[in-house]
Write an enzyme that holds these catalytic residues in place. Structure first.
Site, PDB file in Angstrom:
ATOM      1  CD1 TRP A 154      40.658 -16.463 -51.418  1.00  0.00           C
ATOM      2  CD2 TRP A 154      38.449 -16.713 -51.662  1.00  0.00           C
ATOM      3  NE1 TRP A 154      40.456 -17.397 -52.403  1.00  0.00           N
ATOM      4  CE2 TRP A 154      39.107 -17.576 -52.574  1.00  0.00           C
ATOM      5  CE3 TRP A 154      37.060 -16.701 -51.633  1.00  0.00           C
ATOM      6  CZ2 TRP A 154      38.415 -18.397 -53.453  1.00  0.00           C
ATOM      7  CZ3 TRP A 154      36.367 -17.523 -52.493  1.00  0.00           C
ATOM      8  CH2 TRP A 154      37.043 -18.364 -53.387  1.00  0.00           C
TER       9      TRP A 154
ATOM     10  CE  LYS B 218      42.140 -24.216 -48.514  1.00  0.00           C
ATOM     11  NZ  LYS B 218      41.054 -23.755 -49.376  1.00  0.00           N
TER      12      LYS B 218
ATOM     13  CG  ASP C 145      33.867 -18.311 -47.075  1.00  0.00           C
ATOM     14  OD1 ASP C 145      33.776 -19.548 -47.076  1.00  0.00           O
ATOM     15  OD2 ASP C 145      34.520 -17.685 -47.931  1.00  0.00           O
TER      16      ASP C 145
END
Length: 398
Positions: free
Chosen positions: A130, A247, A211
């Site tokens: 990311w 999410k 993460d």
């Protein structure tokens, strides 16, 4: 003369800039595959029904208040969140330092500052990762290095390259790992590979940081998506987790997440929590209330949690369906294998398109995607998947 004369104009965020370009594009068949947010089969944003009901209950609560929250979030909210990752035996041992944070990004920033405080010098992240990861840790004063992850030829995991790089990492350095549904590639290690990664981290005395942005969203099953966290817990290692509810709850704008630090003892956990609270206090004083209250209303209610888990499955299944549809449509047109589309999991697919091909997708065909060839599967639906496949075929065939 302005006092800001020496301040240069910062470049626009590449992903958010794509969204602006898409919004302003009048082309009728335009497709936004850039931003990682769930969309329905009709291409619409979606508030999960469980979230809508939880919010209704939160707002209707006669005991509701708008007071400052504790620096680390409400203590009664912690256990239901911890149970998404850890067993009750680990929770009851007192060896977890858990605090509410500003979704995944805020969690990573606090962890980065804490790593710097405890003397860690360097974070190693996957290549690619990311785009915000290197910037977050750089801002926290840490050196940032990369280890091989994507293997272009196989369009899969460069596991041998990853292991070789881990063998060169120094004791006390941090290794950043995506807990599930690697962003941007959608390529995850197998269970056997995760076990080797855990063993290498232990052997090299590295500090693992997971993460966790997609638990439950990738496969539709919390336990399946929690594999890496479970293996690290079983290893007895101390490690960090940055947990986001953007999410899997669809709470993108509420900025709700948690930090978990698995420690050797309750004393260590108490010390870690005390120092992380100092960082939070100096950064934003205390966390926002509303998103945490919504998440807690779901996780502490049997009926709402059941409904939420069903909605996770629904979202995951739609993404899987779109993977199948895109793969079939591209293979039909190109006559070549595109199995990596269905081999990968989660919100994103790493198409393998070159920068020039991506530029053509955006500029000529109005299909908005990041420069590395990543596409958000949530942006696909029955109304645009064939058009996207046609455009991919045009780009790879010329």
């Amino acid at each position: 003369m302005t006092i800001f004369a020496s301040v240069p104009l910062a470049p626009a965020d590449p992903i958010l800039g794509l969204a602006t370009r898409f919004k302003n594009d009048p082309f009728e068949k335009k497709v936004n595959l850039g931003i990682g947010a769930y969309r329905t089969a009709e291409g619409k944003t979606w508030i999960l029904p469980s979230v809508a009901e939880a919010e209704r209950r939160v707002v209707a609560d006669p005991n509701a208040e708008k007071e400052y929250q504790p620096i680390d979030g409400k203590p009664e909210y912690k256990r239901p969140v911890q149970q998404l990752i850890f067993g009750d035996d680990v929770i009851e041992s007192g060896c977890l330092a858990t605090l509410q944070a500003l979704s995944g990004t805020g969690s990573l920033q606090v962890i980065g500052q804490f790593l710097h405080f405890m003397g860690c010098k360097k974070v190693h992240g996957p290549d690619p990762t990311w785009g915000n990861h290197p910037k977050i840790f750089g801002r926290a004063g840490l050196a940032y290095g990369t280890y091989p992850y994507w293997h272009q030829e196989s369009r899969g995991l460069d596991f041998e390259g990853m292991k070789a790089a881990m063998q060169k990492m120094e004791e006390g350095e941090c290794i950043l790992l995506h807990a599930v549904a690697h962003n941007p590639t959608g390529v995850d290690p197998s269970e056997a590979q995760w076990k080797e990664i855990v063993a290498l981290c232990k052997e090299r005395k590295l500090i693992p940081l997971l993460d966790n942005a997609y638990q439950g969203y990738a496969s539709g099953n919390l336990a399946t998506d929690g594999l890496s966290q479970r293996l690290f817990t079983e290893s007895g290692m101390e490690f960090f987790i940055a947990q986001s509810f953007a999410k899997n709850f669809g709470l993108y704008g509420e900025r709700i997440g948690y930090i978990h630090v698995k420690c050797d003892s309750k004393d260590a956990a108490d010390a870690v929590l005390s120092q992380m609270k100092v960082i939070v206090r100096q950064a934003y004083s205390s966390p926002p209330k509303h998103g945490a209250a919504i998440a807690n209303a779901i996780l502490s209610s049997e009926d709402l949690k059941k409904q939420w888990l069903e909605e996770l499955t629904l979202m995951s299944n739609r993404i899987v369906d779109m993977r199948v549809r895109l793969r079939e449509a591209v293979e039909k047109r190109t006559g070549t294998a595109w199995n990596h589309i269905t081999d990968q999991i989660g919100m994103f697919t790493y198409t393998g398109l070159t920068k020039d091909q991506v530029t053509r997708m955006v500029e000529e065909f109005h299909i908005y995607m990041t420069g590395d060839g990543r596409i958000s599967m949530a942006g696909l639906n029955e109304g645009n998947v064939e058009y996207v496949a046609e455009c991919i075929q045009a780009c790879v065939s010329s």
